[in-house]
Design a protein around this motif. Structure first.
Motif, short mmCIF file in Angstrom:
data_model
loop_
_atom_site.label_atom_id
_atom_site.label_comp_id
_atom_site.label_asym_id
_atom_site.label_seq_id
_atom_site.Cartn_x
_atom_site.Cartn_y
_atom_site.Cartn_z
N GLY A 1 -64.82 31.90 -8.98
CA GLY A 1 -64.30 31.44 -10.33
C GLY A 1 -65.07 30.21 -10.48
O GLY A 1 -65.59 29.52 -9.71
N PHE A 2 -64.32 29.80 -11.82
CA PHE A 2 -64.73 28.22 -12.07
C PHE A 2 -63.82 27.47 -10.97
O PHE A 2 -62.60 27.59 -10.91
CB PHE A 2 -64.48 27.93 -13.54
CG PHE A 2 -65.49 28.46 -14.39
CD1 PHE A 2 -66.65 27.79 -14.23
CD2 PHE A 2 -65.21 29.38 -15.18
CE1 PHE A 2 -67.63 28.24 -15.34
CE2 PHE A 2 -66.05 29.87 -16.23
CZ PHE A 2 -67.33 29.29 -16.17
N ASN A 3 -64.49 26.27 -10.42
CA ASN A 3 -63.79 25.38 -9.74
C ASN A 3 -63.59 23.94 -10.26
O ASN A 3 -64.76 23.27 -10.18
CB ASN A 3 -64.34 25.57 -8.11
CG ASN A 3 -63.89 24.56 -7.12
OD1 ASN A 3 -62.59 24.43 -7.31
ND2 ASN A 3 -64.34 24.36 -6.26
N PHE A 4 -62.56 23.75 -10.68
CA PHE A 4 -62.50 22.42 -11.29
C PHE A 4 -61.73 21.57 -10.28
O PHE A 4 -60.78 21.57 -9.84
CB PHE A 4 -61.56 22.39 -12.74
CG PHE A 4 -61.61 21.00 -13.19
CD1 PHE A 4 -62.46 20.56 -13.88
CD2 PHE A 4 -60.38 20.32 -13.49
CE1 PHE A 4 -62.54 19.26 -14.75
CE2 PHE A 4 -60.29 19.21 -14.03
CZ PHE A 4 -61.28 18.65 -14.67
N ASN A 5 -62.66 20.44 -9.79
CA ASN A 5 -62.11 19.61 -8.78
C ASN A 5 -61.38 18.25 -9.48
O ASN A 5 -62.49 17.11 -9.70
CB ASN A 5 -63.42 19.13 -7.81
CG ASN A 5 -62.91 18.51 -6.59
OD1 ASN A 5 -61.85 17.94 -6.67
ND2 ASN A 5 -63.92 18.74 -5.63
N ILE A 6 -60.22 18.41 -9.40
CA ILE A 6 -59.50 17.13 -10.25
C ILE A 6 -59.77 15.82 -9.27
O ILE A 6 -59.81 15.12 -10.06
CB ILE A 6 -58.19 17.71 -10.56
CG1 ILE A 6 -57.45 16.51 -11.61
CG2 ILE A 6 -57.39 17.74 -9.12
CD1 ILE A 6 -58.06 16.61 -12.89
N GLY A 7 -59.75 15.94 -8.16
CA GLY A 7 -59.98 14.86 -7.19
C GLY A 7 -61.35 14.25 -7.55
O GLY A 7 -61.35 12.89 -7.60
N ALA A 8 -62.27 14.89 -7.68
CA ALA A 8 -63.51 14.31 -7.85
C ALA A 8 -63.61 13.77 -9.28
O ALA A 8 -64.52 12.66 -9.38
CB ALA A 8 -64.72 15.30 -7.56
N VAL A 9 -62.97 14.50 -9.91
CA VAL A 9 -63.28 13.89 -11.49
C VAL A 9 -62.44 12.58 -11.84
O VAL A 9 -62.76 11.71 -12.16
CB VAL A 9 -62.64 14.99 -12.37
CG1 VAL A 9 -62.53 14.37 -13.95
CG2 VAL A 9 -63.62 16.15 -12.39
N PHE A 10 -61.29 12.49 -10.93
CA PHE A 10 -60.55 11.44 -11.08
C PHE A 10 -61.18 10.20 -10.36
O PHE A 10 -61.27 9.08 -10.87
CB PHE A 10 -59.12 11.71 -10.23
CG PHE A 10 -57.98 10.24 -10.22
CD1 PHE A 10 -57.31 9.96 -11.30
CD2 PHE A 10 -58.00 9.68 -9.08
CE1 PHE A 10 -56.82 8.97 -11.35
CE2 PHE A 10 -57.07 8.62 -9.06
CZ PHE A 10 -56.46 8.27 -10.32
N ALA A 11 -61.89 10.60 -9.21
CA ALA A 11 -62.45 9.50 -8.41
C ALA A 11 -63.69 8.94 -9.10
O ALA A 11 -64.00 7.72 -9.43
CB ALA A 11 -62.82 10.03 -7.07
N ALA A 12 -64.44 9.74 -9.83
CA ALA A 12 -65.66 9.41 -10.69
C ALA A 12 -65.13 8.64 -12.07
O ALA A 12 -65.70 7.72 -12.18
CB ALA A 12 -66.39 10.80 -11.22
N ALA A 13 -64.12 8.95 -12.56
CA ALA A 13 -63.46 8.11 -13.82
C ALA A 13 -63.25 6.88 -13.18
O ALA A 13 -63.33 5.89 -14.13
CB ALA A 13 -62.17 9.09 -14.31
N VAL A 14 -62.29 6.91 -12.16
CA VAL A 14 -62.09 5.38 -11.56
C VAL A 14 -63.03 4.47 -11.34
O VAL A 14 -63.29 3.26 -11.48
CB VAL A 14 -60.99 5.55 -10.40
CG1 VAL A 14 -60.87 4.23 -9.51
CG2 VAL A 14 -59.64 6.06 -10.89
#
Length: 176
Positions: free
Chosen positions: A141-154
């Motif tokens: 299914g869709f895999n939303f990697n919140i850790g990667a999104v958070f690290a990218a945003a930071v």
């Protein structure tokens, strides 16, 4: 009083820079090991003519490579800070921006890769898609990697702050 506070803050930043740089190097080594395992998994799957399984390993490998790059860039910046070199340069800004872009790309690929593979395999009626999802531990299914999104945003935020600080530093250097 102000000069003494600035000197104390800079000395503290130098001490912490050395400690944090070691921490980031340890993180980078751990990420490199995991990226290597993903790479071995891809190569093994390709050698066994299981291209789907190799394709499934791709986002993980990309993500870990992005984290290795981010950790090494953070370690280099912290090490330079520990040596008394200012982190507020255009070069540091570009390094952080490249890491942020790598992590954004990883988050995007991780979000759409498995569902895309699932649809392509279904359309092509590939035999390799018949393997058990439970056996391989994959969630199709869709895999939303919140850790990667958070690290990218930071890292994007840090890159913006470093860019702003480098412009202020250049302006201050021109005035004096």
């Amino acid at each position: 009083m102000e000069e003494r506070d600035i000197a104390a803050a800079f000395a503290s930043a130098q001490r912490w820079g050395k400690v944090v740089s070691v921490l980031f190097v340890v993180i980078a080594v751990q990420c490199a090991v995991v990226a290597g395992l993903h790479c071995v998994g891809c190569v093994t799957a390709l050698m066994e003519s299981r291209t789907f399984l190799a394709a499934v390993q791709f986002p993980g490998m990309l993500g870990w490579v992005a984290f290795v790059a981010a950790s090494l860039i953070c370690a280099l910046t912290a090490w330079n800070l520990g040596k008394g070199i200012s982190p507020f340069t255009t070069k540091t800004h570009r390094r952080f921006l490249v890491c942020a872009i790598l992590l954004w790309v990883y988050a995007l690929v991780d979000f759409v890769w498995l569902p895309l593979l699932e649809q392509v395999g279904t359309l092509m009626q590939m035999q390799e898609f018949s393997f058990s999802v439970v056996e391989h531990g994959l969630d199709m299914g869709f895999n939303f990697n919140i850790g990667a999104v958070f690290a990218a945003a930071v890292l994007t935020l840090i890159a913006s702050l470093v860019h702003y600080a480098s412009l202020l530093q250049q302006q201050a250097d021109e005035l004096f």
